[in-house]
Design a protein around this motif. Sequence first.
Motif, PDB file in Angstrom:
ATOM      1  N   SER A  80      38.882 -47.059 -87.545  1.00 51.74           N
ATOM      2  CA  SER A  80      38.969 -48.037 -88.625  1.00 51.74           C
ATOM      3  C   SER A  80      39.921 -47.460 -89.666  1.00 51.74           C
ATOM      4  O   SER A  80      39.754 -46.333 -90.100  1.00 51.74           O
ATOM      5  CB  SER A  80      37.576 -48.252 -89.220  1.00 51.74           C
ATOM      6  N   GLU A  81      40.931 -48.263 -90.025  1.00 50.16           N
ATOM      7  CA  GLU A  81      41.924 -47.798 -90.995  1.00 50.16           C
ATOM      8  C   GLU A  81      42.040 -48.789 -92.141  1.00 50.16           C
ATOM      9  O   GLU A  81      42.360 -49.952 -91.936  1.00 50.16           O
ATOM     10  CB  GLU A  81      43.280 -47.630 -90.316  1.00 50.16           C
ATOM     11  N   PHE A  82      41.779 -48.317 -93.339  1.00 52.44           N
ATOM     12  CA  PHE A  82      41.857 -49.148 -94.531  1.00 52.44           C
ATOM     13  C   PHE A  82      43.266 -49.103 -95.103  1.00 52.44           C
ATOM     14  O   PHE A  82      43.917 -48.066 -95.110  1.00 52.44           O
ATOM     15  CB  PHE A  82      40.867 -48.646 -95.585  1.00 52.44           C
ATOM     16  N   SER A  83      43.740 -50.251 -95.563  1.00 55.69           N
ATOM     17  CA  SER A  83      45.018 -50.319 -96.282  1.00 55.69           C
ATOM     18  C   SER A  83      44.864 -51.349 -97.389  1.00 55.69           C
ATOM     19  O   SER A  83      43.846 -52.034 -97.474  1.00 55.69           O
ATOM     20  CB  SER A  83      46.157 -50.708 -95.345  1.00 55.69           C
ATOM     21  N   GLN A  84      45.880 -51.491 -98.220  1.00 56.09           N
ATOM     22  CA  GLN A  84      45.846 -52.478 -99.295  1.00 56.09           C
ATOM     23  C   GLN A  84      45.700 -53.900 -98.750  1.00 56.09           C
ATOM     24  O   GLN A  84      45.102 -54.768 -99.379  1.00 56.09           O
ATOM     25  CB  GLN A  84      47.100 -52.372-100.167  1.00 56.09           C
ATOM     26  N   ALA A  85      46.262 -54.145 -97.585  1.00 54.05           N
ATOM     27  CA  ALA A  85      46.216 -55.480 -96.988  1.00 54.05           C
ATOM     28  C   ALA A  85      44.864 -55.791 -96.354  1.00 54.05           C
ATOM     29  O   ALA A  85      44.527 -56.950 -96.149  1.00 54.05           O
ATOM     30  CB  ALA A  85      47.309 -55.610 -95.943  1.00 54.05           C
ATOM     31  N   GLY A  86      44.099 -54.783 -96.022  1.00 52.71           N
ATOM     32  CA  GLY A  86      42.808 -54.982 -95.370  1.00 52.71           C
ATOM     33  C   GLY A  86      42.471 -53.807 -94.481  1.00 52.71           C
ATOM     34  O   GLY A  86      43.002 -52.714 -94.632  1.00 52.71           O
ATOM     35  N   THR A  87      41.604 -54.044 -93.526  1.00 45.04           N
ATOM     36  CA  THR A  87      41.142 -52.986 -92.632  1.00 45.04           C
ATOM     37  C   THR A  87      41.464 -53.364 -91.198  1.00 45.04           C
ATOM     38  O   THR A  87      41.195 -54.482 -90.761  1.00 45.04           O
ATOM     39  CB  THR A  87      39.620 -52.778 -92.788  1.00 45.04           C
ATOM     40  N   SER A  88      42.025 -52.420 -90.461  1.00 41.55           N
ATOM     41  CA  SER A  88      42.291 -52.586 -89.039  1.00 41.55           C
ATOM     42  C   SER A  88      41.210 -51.816 -88.286  1.00 41.55           C
ATOM     43  O   SER A  88      41.024 -50.617 -88.513  1.00 41.55           O
ATOM     44  CB  SER A  88      43.676 -52.037 -88.704  1.00 41.55           C
ATOM     45  N   VAL A  89      40.493 -52.508 -87.399  1.00 42.45           N
ATOM     46  CA  VAL A  89      39.382 -51.901 -86.669  1.00 42.45           C
ATOM     47  C   VAL A  89      39.680 -51.994 -85.179  1.00 42.45           C
ATOM     48  O   VAL A  89      40.035 -53.066 -84.673  1.00 42.45           O
ATOM     49  CB  VAL A  89      38.052 -52.622 -86.986  1.00 42.45           C
ATOM     50  N   THR A  90      39.533 -50.891 -84.462  1.00 43.18           N
ATOM     51  CA  THR A  90      39.718 -50.845 -83.022  1.00 43.18           C
ATOM     52  C   THR A  90      38.355 -50.624 -82.374  1.00 43.18           C
ATOM     53  O   THR A  90      37.612 -49.738 -82.792  1.00 43.18           O
ATOM     54  CB  THR A  90      40.696 -49.724 -82.615  1.00 43.18           C
ATOM     55  N   VAL A  91      38.053 -51.426 -81.345  1.00 42.35           N
ATOM     56  CA  VAL A  91      36.703 -51.460 -80.773  1.00 42.35           C
ATOM     57  C   VAL A  91      36.755 -51.289 -79.255  1.00 42.35           C
ATOM     58  O   VAL A  91      37.578 -51.901 -78.568  1.00 42.35           O
ATOM     59  CB  VAL A  91      36.027 -52.807 -81.126  1.00 42.35           C
ATOM     60  N   HIS A  92      35.827 -50.470 -78.746  1.00 48.64           N
ATOM     61  CA  HIS A  92      35.659 -50.308 -77.293  1.00 48.64           C
ATOM     62  C   HIS A  92      34.722 -51.401 -76.779  1.00 48.64           C
ATOM     63  O   HIS A  92      33.624 -51.578 -77.291  1.00 48.64           O
ATOM     64  CB  HIS A  92      35.076 -48.935 -76.972  1.00 48.64           C
ATOM     65  N   VAL A  93      35.189 -52.138 -75.768  1.00 52.34           N
ATOM     66  CA  VAL A  93      34.379 -53.147 -75.086  1.00 52.34           C
ATOM     67  C   VAL A  93      34.166 -52.629 -73.671  1.00 52.34           C
ATOM     68  O   VAL A  93      35.137 -52.416 -72.942  1.00 52.34           O
ATOM     69  CB  VAL A  93      35.105 -54.521 -75.067  1.00 52.34           C
ATOM     70  N   PRO A  94      32.912 -52.398 -73.257  1.00 49.39           N
ATOM     71  CA  PRO A  94      32.668 -51.757 -71.959  1.00 49.39           C
ATOM     72  C   PRO A  94      33.260 -52.489 -70.764  1.00 49.39           C
ATOM     73  O   PRO A  94      33.565 -51.856 -69.764  1.00 49.39           O
ATOM     74  CB  PRO A  94      31.145 -51.710 -71.844  1.00 49.39           C
ATOM     75  N   THR A  95      33.445 -53.793 -70.844  1.00 50.87           N
ATOM     76  CA  THR A  95      33.973 -54.554 -69.707  1.00 50.87           C
ATOM     77  C   THR A  95      35.487 -54.719 -69.733  1.00 50.87           C
ATOM     78  O   THR A  95      36.047 -55.348 -68.840  1.00 50.87           O
ATOM     79  CB  THR A  95      33.325 -55.956 -69.671  1.00 50.87           C
ATOM     80  N   ALA A  96      36.151 -54.175 -70.735  1.00 51.66           N
ATOM     81  CA  ALA A  96      37.600 -54.351 -70.878  1.00 51.66           C
ATOM     82  C   ALA A  96      38.348 -53.088 -70.462  1.00 51.66           C
ATOM     83  O   ALA A  96      37.843 -51.978 -70.594  1.00 51.66           O
ATOM     84  CB  ALA A  96      37.944 -54.696 -72.324  1.00 51.66           C
ATOM     85  N   GLU A  97      39.563 -53.278 -69.996  1.00 50.72           N
ATOM     86  CA  GLU A  97      40.400 -52.149 -69.602  1.00 50.72           C
ATOM     87  C   GLU A  97      41.082 -51.479 -70.786  1.00 50.72           C
ATOM     88  O   GLU A  97      41.545 -50.357 -70.675  1.00 50.72           O
ATOM     89  CB  GLU A  97      41.450 -52.608 -68.586  1.00 50.72           C
ATOM     90  N   ALA A  98      41.164 -52.180 -71.906  1.00 50.60           N
ATOM     91  CA  ALA A  98      41.793 -51.641 -73.112  1.00 50.60           C
ATOM     92  C   ALA A  98      40.942 -52.071 -74.315  1.00 50.60           C
ATOM     93  O   ALA A  98      40.143 -53.004 -74.211  1.00 50.60           O
ATOM     94  CB  ALA A  98      43.218 -52.179 -73.254  1.00 50.60           C
ATOM     95  N   PRO A  99      41.118 -51.417 -75.441  1.00 50.64           N
ATOM     96  CA  PRO A  99      40.336 -51.797 -76.625  1.00 50.64           C
ATOM     97  C   PRO A  99      40.711 -53.180 -77.163  1.00 50.64           C
ATOM     98  O   PRO A  99      41.793 -53.693 -76.914  1.00 50.64           O
ATOM     99  CB  PRO A  99      40.713 -50.727 -77.661  1.00 50.64           C
ATOM    100  N   TRP A 100      39.791 -53.737 -77.910  1.00 48.58           N
ATOM    101  CA  TRP A 100      40.023 -54.932 -78.709  1.00 48.58           C
ATOM    102  C   TRP A 100      40.203 -54.467 -80.142  1.00 48.58           C
ATOM    103  O   TRP A 100      39.831 -53.345 -80.480  1.00 48.58           O
ATOM    104  CB  TRP A 100      38.836 -55.884 -78.612  1.00 48.58           C
TER     105      TRP A 100
END
Length: 110
Positions: A71-91
Amino acid sequence: MKHLNTLTAAALATLALSACVEQGSTRPEPVAAAPTTTRAPADQAERNCVAAIARELGGTVSASDLRVISSEFSQAGTSVTVHVPTAEAPWACVVDRNGSVSRVYYTAEG
């Protein structure tokens, strides 16, 4: 003696191949291995992102199955990267300063 060596080699090869087939059929591999450091959502932006991804996936996974990678906070907002067990790459999500999810997307190329 040469015939015995050939038979022994053939028997060993057969055993090795049957062991591979047996292992592969009884224990399927996960779609994507979880990153080594994941965690439950820690703040409102992360909780909102996880909920939005669960909705986007249409109930195929529960929000409680999703884990935050970063999770990365910036002035514009927060970017969150999430692991989904059924996906080949993060959401991932972009969450604005008010806590509203402005974008949900799958990070795999394509």
